[in-house]
Design an enzyme around this catalytic site. Structure first.
Site, PDB file in Angstrom:
ATOM      1  N   LYS A   1       0.699  -1.244   0.048  1.00 44.62           N
ATOM      2  CA  LYS A   1      -0.114  -0.076  -0.100  1.00 44.62           C
ATOM      3  C   LYS A   1       0.991   1.195  -0.080  1.00 44.62           C
ATOM      4  O   LYS A   1       0.678   2.268  -0.840  1.00 44.62           O
ATOM      5  CB  LYS A   1      -0.836   0.067   1.192  1.00 44.62           C
ATOM      6  CG  LYS A   1      -1.681   1.346   1.409  1.00 44.62           C
ATOM      7  CD  LYS A   1      -2.465   1.370   2.684  1.00 44.62           C
ATOM      8  CE  LYS A   1      -1.338   2.233   3.337  1.00 44.62           C
ATOM      9  NZ  LYS A   1      -1.949   2.947   4.502  1.00 44.62           N
TER      10      LYS A   1
ATOM     11  N   ARG B   1       1.644  14.753  12.818  1.00 44.20           N
ATOM     12  CA  ARG B   1       2.801  14.575  11.847  1.00 44.20           C
ATOM     13  C   ARG B   1       2.699  16.016  11.036  1.00 44.20           C
ATOM     14  O   ARG B   1       2.007  16.065   9.783  1.00 44.20           O
ATOM     15  CB  ARG B   1       2.381  13.237  11.025  1.00 44.20           C
ATOM     16  CG  ARG B   1       2.484  11.959  11.784  1.00 44.20           C
ATOM     17  CD  ARG B   1       2.241  11.026  11.000  1.00 44.20           C
ATOM     18  NE  ARG B   1       0.813  10.385  10.797  1.00 44.20           N
ATOM     19  CZ  ARG B   1       0.509   9.593  10.000  1.00 44.20           C
ATOM     20  NH1 ARG B   1       1.146   8.847   9.226  1.00 44.20           N
ATOM     21  NH2 ARG B   1      -0.838   9.465   9.873  1.00 44.20           N
TER      22      ARG B   1
END
Length: 429
Positions: free
Chosen positions: A22, A131
């Site tokens: 992925k 993040r």
């Protein structure tokens, strides 16, 4: 909302075909924005994130055709995508799409490089800590882009095109490396990316870009040299096998005392994780065709691990390792250095009888004689699969809620585990 039900205590035996990664497929799909020609990708996994990204790319004008199962293939051989961005019809990536999947933020660089402008929502994704996108933006600014934030959107402009330059990433970041790399390949002149992520998925993107006509040196190292080219062209590329799926099924085989061959897995993509398994007493055999993982009658020993960027132990296998160590003898120490909020699975594992103490960024896992089935809830992608691993070893029935997280990153996980003897099923409603 779907749930997964597991009746534990069954050893896994058989073969599991490893799907395309992925984390490689998503940036490869995004790279199609860099050329008007067709990019053909083989081995794209059937995942919710892939479907969502297809919609996002379609919004920008990418035409996508999908060929599914060919003669002689299994469903885990993935799909063949043909992506053609003959014309970019919209340079805005809206909040309602980007907020659902962080990786879609990476459309910023190719849209900017090809069109001279991009308006992309700040990202979302799994709730595993902050993040920030600062590294992405400073990288693009180093290549001559003007950046401003307005109403939750990044507005990037380079009306005369991007200019090659020195990009120094203050922290190793896979996403920022992806964005910097895709920006640099169409920039005028030479670019050096320092402290680049060395993850295999970054190297896979770079290899694909080279097949499209980019000029990149240093692939697989922390310093990338890119000579910008005016345009890229059509290419055909196979997605590399998923190292996180490989490690996950390896730990599932280990915790059940099983014997599983992971077909198509590449040991060089997760050598550190395989070495940790060997340290714990698991038999790991590497071949040219895959990896055999077995634990027949041997107990598990404790390990001491800290997550690190590649080639270190991957943060995306931390939750799975903790689940495995729940049944080891002694105390294991697992330190998380990448994300500050990635122990949300610990409370749910405790419901199965695990003994885990958290001390800051470190989990101390004291092995128990056995886990017990219970109702648990998934909190993110990797946490959800750690509960499956624990449930496979637990006595009795385990029911896992919120399994939509699983569908983002694991292709047909129940089918693959059932094929090896697990008592696992999906419950709808």
């Amino acid at each position: 909302m779907d749930r997964i039900r597991i009746v534990g205590g069954q050893r896994l035996h058989g073969t599991i075909r490893i799907s395309g990664a992925k984390n490689a497929a998503l940036p490869l799909m995004i790279a199609s924005l860099l050329t008007k020609d067709t990019l053909t990708l083989h081995g794209v996994p059937r995942l919710a994130d892939v479907t969502l990204l297809s919609r996002i790319l379609g919004n920008h004008g990418v035409d996508i055709t999908i060929a599914g199962k060919r003669a002689g293939q299994s469903t885990s051989d993935g799909q063949t995508f043909k992506l053609t961005a003959a014309e970019i019809v919209d340079t805005t990536a809206p909040y309602e799409m980007v907020a659902r999947m962080r990786a879609s933020f990476w459309v910023l660089a190719p849209l900017l490089a090809r069109c001279g402008e991009a308006r992309v929502s700040l990202p979302g994704g799994c709730a595993i800590g902050t993040r920030p996108v600062d590294l992405h933006l400073t990288a693009l600014e180093a290549l001559g882009a003007s950046i401003e934030l307005d109403g939750g959107y990044v507005i990037a402009k380079a009306p005369k095109g991007l200019i090659g330059g020195r990009v120094h990433l203050a922290k190793v970041s896979v996403g920022a490396t992806h964005n910097a790399l895709m920006a640099a390949v169409l920039a005028l002149g030479d670019t050096v990316i320092e402290n680049a992520a060395r993850e295999p998925e970054v190297a896979d993107l770079a290899a694909c870009l080279v097949e499209m006509g980019a000029k990149i040196e240093g692939i697989g190292t922390s310093t990338l040299h890119i000579e910008g080219v005016p345009s890229l062209h059509a290419a055909e590329h196979a997605v590399l096998p998923d190292r996180i799926e490989t490690g996950t099924y390896a730990m599932a085989a280990a915790i059940t005392g099983g014997d599983v061959f992971l077909e198509g897995a590449r040991a060089d993509l997760l050598q550190e994780a395989l070495d940790i398994l060997r340290t714990s007493g698991v038999e790991v055999e590497e071949t040219n065709f895959g990896i055999r993982v077995a634990r027949n009658g041997h107990g598990l020993g404790p390990v001491s691990v800290e997550t690190q960027p590649f080639p270190g132990f991957p943060t995306d296998l931390q939750a799975q390792l903790i689940a495995l160590m729940c049944t080891a003898s002694g105390v294991s120490e697992v330190r998380e250095t990448i994300f500050e909020n990635r122990f949300m699975h610990v409370q749910e594992l405790a419901r199965l009888g695990a003994r885990i103490d958290l001390k800051g960024d470190t989990a101390l896992v004291t092995g128990v004689n056995g886990l017990r089935g219970a109702q648990v809830m998934a909190t993110d992608l990797r946490a959800s699969v750690s509960l499956i691993i624990a449930g496979l070893a637990a006595q009795g029935e385990t029911t896992i809620g919120r399994v939509y997280h699983l569908d983002r990153g694991f292709e047909r996980i129940e089918e693959k585990l059932r094929h090896c003897g697990a008592h696992i099923e999906r419950l709808s409603g």
